[in-house]
Every structure is written in structure tokens, then in C-alpha cells.
Design an enzyme around this catalytic site. Structure first.
Site, PDB file in Angstrom:
ATOM      1  N   LYS A 110       0.819  -1.218   0.000  1.00 20.21           N
ATOM      2  CA  LYS A 110       0.000   0.000   0.000  1.00 20.21           C
ATOM      3  C   LYS A 110       0.851   1.265   0.000  1.00 20.21           C
ATOM      4  CE  LYS A 110      -4.253  -2.018   1.532  1.00 20.21           C
ATOM      5  NZ  LYS A 110      -3.812  -3.439   1.640  1.00 20.21           N
TER       6      LYS A 110
HETATM    7  C1  LIG Z   1      -4.383  -4.524   0.871  1.00 21.54           C
HETATM    8  C2  LIG Z   1      -3.583  -5.763   0.739  1.00 21.54           C
HETATM    9  C3  LIG Z   1      -3.912  -6.761  -0.207  1.00 21.54           C
HETATM   10  C4  LIG Z   1      -5.142  -6.672  -1.117  1.00 21.54           C
HETATM   11  O1  LIG Z   1      -5.059  -5.641  -2.054  1.00 21.54           O
HETATM   12  P1  LIG Z   1      -6.396  -5.146  -2.801  1.00 21.54           P
HETATM   13  O2  LIG Z   1      -5.970  -3.979  -3.622  1.00 21.54           O
HETATM   14  O3  LIG Z   1      -7.346  -4.767  -1.701  1.00 21.54           O
HETATM   15  O4  LIG Z   1      -6.896  -6.277  -3.603  1.00 21.54           O
HETATM   16  C5  LIG Z   1      -3.089  -7.870  -0.306  1.00 21.54           C
HETATM   17  N1  LIG Z   1      -2.002  -8.026   0.502  1.00 21.54           N
HETATM   18  C6  LIG Z   1      -1.672  -7.093   1.421  1.00 21.54           C
HETATM   19  C7  LIG Z   1      -0.488  -7.344   2.289  1.00 21.54           C
HETATM   20  C8  LIG Z   1      -2.434  -5.933   1.570  1.00 21.54           C
HETATM   21  O5  LIG Z   1      -2.085  -5.017   2.495  1.00 21.54           O
END
Ligand SMILES: *Cc1c(COP(=O)(O)O)cnc(C)c1O
Length: 465
Positions: A110
Site C-alpha cells: 500500500k
Molecule cells: C491490501 C492488501 C492486499 C489486497 O489488495 P487489494 O488492492 O485490496 O486487492 C493484499 N495483501 C496485502 C499485504 C495488503 O495489504
């Protein structure tokens, strides 16, 4: 580039306005119109670029109302916080390609989007002479990535609610040890659902929302999707250039459909260099059922060892729905209403075929996830985090339906963020990166509040910009 809503009831807006709007005013999601694609000659010129330069090229297509030097500055600033110049290095374990998206300040993917969005918000607010108070709830990763995205920005304060004692100790410390005075952590005496309900209720108080200029940085903001398009292109061009790949397949651990939708945008952008997009889910498999059965139907959320994917309603799904419905915004509106009422959307035979052209999918349970971490470690020495392991396991399961072109598995978190699951799989905890080692010794700040809307509102009022 203009942006339209999936529900078709706003006039087109610019990139800047799309970023500030977040959710479209008609309740839909914003999309660039049209979805761009570039020719082979352009792709050729992109092959030699480093991450930042490629990022600037791609973002310029989507954000042409930002002056070039401004965008360039925002990109450089965002990615200088990563611990490697490559930003998202592609590593080969001996068995598969892993695209490491966890080299940002909070060690989760993120950061790729939120480091950019934090700087972008701050610049846009300055241009408008405005300030913003960001309010959000987190069950773990998003909160710390959001805090690191805006910490120290003078025109933004951020308030993040987390359920007291219910996020992992490392995740709590990552949030509460940030010393900047624009950061306000609130530990709510309740569950994550309580936190979300409080935030939602406060945003629904439109007078409060406008008086305190509340903003959100959840995953439906278009600029988050845009920032994620870049690493798909980056990894693809690298394999085309260095390994002579004809095209590249991706496996994506999925929760809110944000990351994999970025893959869908990347696929249109550099056609035909991206092959299959594999949508990997844990036991919360609404999206796998959608791909395999042609029904999008709500279920109950279960807790897993890959908690950032413990989601039933995928907030970015509507963006794909718009294309699946041939850009018919009226149908999207109707389907989302229907989903609101009945908890389900059913698709026609033609639509099902289209979905299975766009995506492959597999749902991976806890035992398979732990096995995958163990097997990968035994045979290559590489330690996967549980989210990444879901993607690797899905890629292995779906491999028989693919051609011989390379598969890239997206690594969405550093394994040290999920030490308990890793210990269960391989008998020891992963090595913590340097800046995570010292967390327990840093001073931490956090306000505990009861799960009560009025109390949270009062706290925001007292500390808002
Ligand atoms: C948010 C997240 C995901 C999922 O991503 P999306 O964009 O919501 O599909 C997968 N792995 C981790 C570690 C995350 O923080």
C-alpha cells in the site's frame, strides 16, 4: 484526460478533481475516459527507463492537467522513501518471479500508492489554499501506510481508528510510534466493525464533513489505482527486455480488487504484453466465485492468516463491472442497487465468458498457504508472507492452463509483518528489517476512546486543522 463515473451521473472532471473527489458524487467510482493504450514504438522507448522515469511517463498520460515538473517532483519525492532505488525489485527465487512491492516505509504494497497520494494531496491542497482532516479506520496495513503517506504535511491532519488490542503488536507500533504532530491514533474499545461504523456515520454527517473538511484515502481513490499500474508495466518490460518474454502473466493476492484492477488497466495500456491476470483469494472468496461461477454474492467474512484480504465486498469491483457491461453506466447503477438489496449480481453466459477471458482465479485455504510458505522456503530459502503465499499457491494451481511464458507473483507484504504465520510454517520468525527492529523502544502516542461516535467526533473537533 477526463474522468467519468461508473454510474454516469456526474459531468466529466479533470484528474485533479477526480483525486479530490475520491468517491464520485453520484456514488460511483471515477475512471479515465477513454482507458488509454500506447503503441509499440512508445513501449519500445519505455523499455530502458528506471522506475521513476517510467512512472512519470505513465502518469503523464492520465494526469495531463498537472504540470510536468510538478508531477516529476511528486514522483521523485514519493519513491525516495523506498529502501531501494528500484522501488519494486523483481527477484527470481529459482522457482518463480516475485515482484517485491514491500520496500516502502511500512513494508506493505500500500506504500506504493499512499506515498504518492500523500504528496499529491498536499500539493493540491496548497494550490487551492485549503487544509484537510483525513479520517479512516484500519484493521492493520492501511492505517500505517496512510499515516506514513501524510506524516509531517502541514496542510493535512490524519485521524486513524483501530480496534484496541486487536491489530498485531507490530502493526499497532508502526502507527503509534510516528512522532509527527499531524498524526492522531485512536484506539477504539471495540472491534474493527465498530471503527468502520463510526467513520461511516461521521462521513454521513454532511455538515460535520464539510465544516471539518474531512478527506479519506481509501482504496477507491483513482490515484491509488494509477500508482499501482506502474509496477505491472515495469516488471513486464523488464522480462520482455532481459528474458525475451513474449508476454507476462501475473498472480495477484486480492481483497478489494484495487491491485488487480490496476493490472487490468496495465494490460489495456501495453497490449499485448500482459497475458493472464490470476486473481488469488483466501477463504474470503467472493471474487473467485464470481470468476468461476458468474455470480457475485456476498458471504460472511472469516478471519484468516492473510488478514488484509479478509474482505467480502470488494470496493473496486464496480470499476471492472463498468467495462464488463460495455460502459453502460445505467446497467452498473441498476446492478449495484440490486446488489445492495439482494446481496447478489448474476451474469449472463456471454459475460461469464468475458470474465474468464479477463481473469483466472483460485481460492487458497490456510493449510495450503502454510504449505506454500514451507515448500518455498525448503526448496529456495525465500520466505513468503502469507498474502504473497496465497498468490504463489494460486499461480501453481493455475499453471497447467498457461503457456510457457513467465509468471510474476506480486509480493504484497514483508514476511516480518506476519511473524506468527511464518513461524507456524517454517518454525522460526523472519528476520526483521532494520527500521522495524527498534519499534518497541520508541515512544508511542495513542488516544483510547470508547466505541462512541460523539466521543470520536469531539476528539476530531479538538484536534482538527
Ligand atoms: C491490501 C492488501 C492486499 C489486497 O489488495 P487489494 O488492492 O485490496 O486487492 C493484499 N495483501 C496485502 C499485504 C495488503 O495489504
Amino acid at each position: 484526460m477526463e474522468y467519468i463515473s461508473t454510474r454516469g451521473q456526474i459531468s466529466p472532471v479533470s484528474f485533479k478533481d477526480a483525486v479530490m473527489m475520491g468517491l464520485a458524487d453520484d456514488g460511483g467510482l471515477l475512471l479515465p475516459n477513454p482507458l488509454p493504450s500506447v503503441d509499440r514504438a512508445t513501449i519500445e522507448t519505455w523499455k530502458g527507463l528506471d522506475y521513476q522515469a517510467l512512472c512519470l511517463e505513465i502518469m503523464t498520460l492520465f494526469a495531463n492537467d498537472l504540470p510536468g515538473p510538478v508531477l516529476d517532483g511528486l514522483v521523485k519525492k514519493a519513491y525516495s522513501s523506498f529502501d531501494t532505488r528500484e522501488v519494486t525489485p523483481l527477484v527470481f527465487t529459482g522457482q518463480q518471479y516475485i515482484l517485491e512491492l514491500f520496500h516502502g516505509p511500512t513494508y506493505a504494497f500500500k506504500d506504493v500508492a499512499l506515498q504518492f497520494l500523500g504528496n499529491l494531496f498536499s500539493w493540491l491542497l496548497e494550490e487551492r489554499g485549503e487544509t484537510m482532516n483525513i479520517l479512516g479506520a484500519t484493521s492493520g496495513d492501511t492505517g500505517s501506510a496512510a499515516i506514513y503517506g501524510v506524516k509531517g504535511k502541514e496542510n493535512i491532519n490524519i485521524f486513524i481508528l483501530h480496534p484496541k488490542g486487536r491489530v498485531s503488536p507490530v502493526q499497532a507500533l508502526q502507527m503509534t510510534t510516528v512522532p509527527d504532530k499531524n498524526v492522531f491514533n485512536i484506539a477504539v474499545e471495540g472491534t474493527f466493525d465498530d471503527c468502520q461504523a463510526i467513520v461511516k456515520e461521521i462521513f454521513n454527517d454532511l455538515d460535520f464533513k464539510s465544516e471539518y473538511r474531512l478527506g479519506s484515502i481509501n482504496s477507491i481513490n483513482w490515484s491509488r489505482v494509477l500508482a499501482q499500474v506502474v509496477y505491472y508495466v515495469y516488471a513486464t518490460l523488464q522480462l520482455v527486455r532481459d528474458r525475451g518474454a513474449e508476454h507476462v502473466h501475473f498472480s495477484v493476492p486480492t481483497g478489494n480488487f484495487g491491485d488487480i484492477f490496476a493490472g487490468y488497466v496495465a494490460k489495456q495500456l501495453i497490449r499485448p504484453a500482459i497475458g493472464r491476470l490470476m486473481l488469488a483469494t483466501n477463504e474470503n472468496n467472493i471474487l473467485t466465485r464470481f470468476v468461476l461461477e458468474g455470480r457475485y454474492a456476498r458471504g460472511a467474512v472469516v478471519s484468516t492468516i492473510s488478514p488484509s484480504m479478509d474482505i467480502q465486498i470488494a470496493s473496486n469491483f464496480e470499476r471492472y463491472l463498468y467495462y464488463l457491461y460495455n460502459m453502460d453506466a445505467g446497467r452498473v447503477r441498476h446492478a449495484m442497487n440490486e446488489f445492495q438489496n439482494s446481496g447478489e449480481i448474476v451474469f449472463s453466459k456471454e459475460e461469464r465468458q468475458q470474465v474468464r477471458k479477463d481473469f483466472a482465479s483460485a481460492s487458497i485455504d490456510q493449510d495450503q498457504t502454510l504449505n506454500t510458505i514451507r515448500e518455498c522456503y525448503k526448496s529456495t530459502g525465500y520466505v513468503l508472507d502469507p498474502h504473497t503465499a496465497v498468490g504463489v499457491a494460486a499461480a501453481e494451481r493455475l499453471a497447467q492452463n498457461l503457456d510457457d511464458q513467465p509468471v510474476v507473483c506480486l509480493a504484497t507484504a514483508h514476511p516480518a509483518k506476519f511473524p506468527a504465520a511464518v513461524r507456524k510454517a517454517i518454525g522460526r520468525e523472519p528476520e526483521r528489517p532494520e527500521s522495524m527492529k527498534n519499534l518497541e523502544n520508541l515512544p508511542s502516542r495513542c488516544q483510547t476512546l470508547p466505541a462512541d461516535v460523539e466521543e470520536v467526533k469531539r476528539y476530531v473537533m479538538e484536534n482538527a486543522l
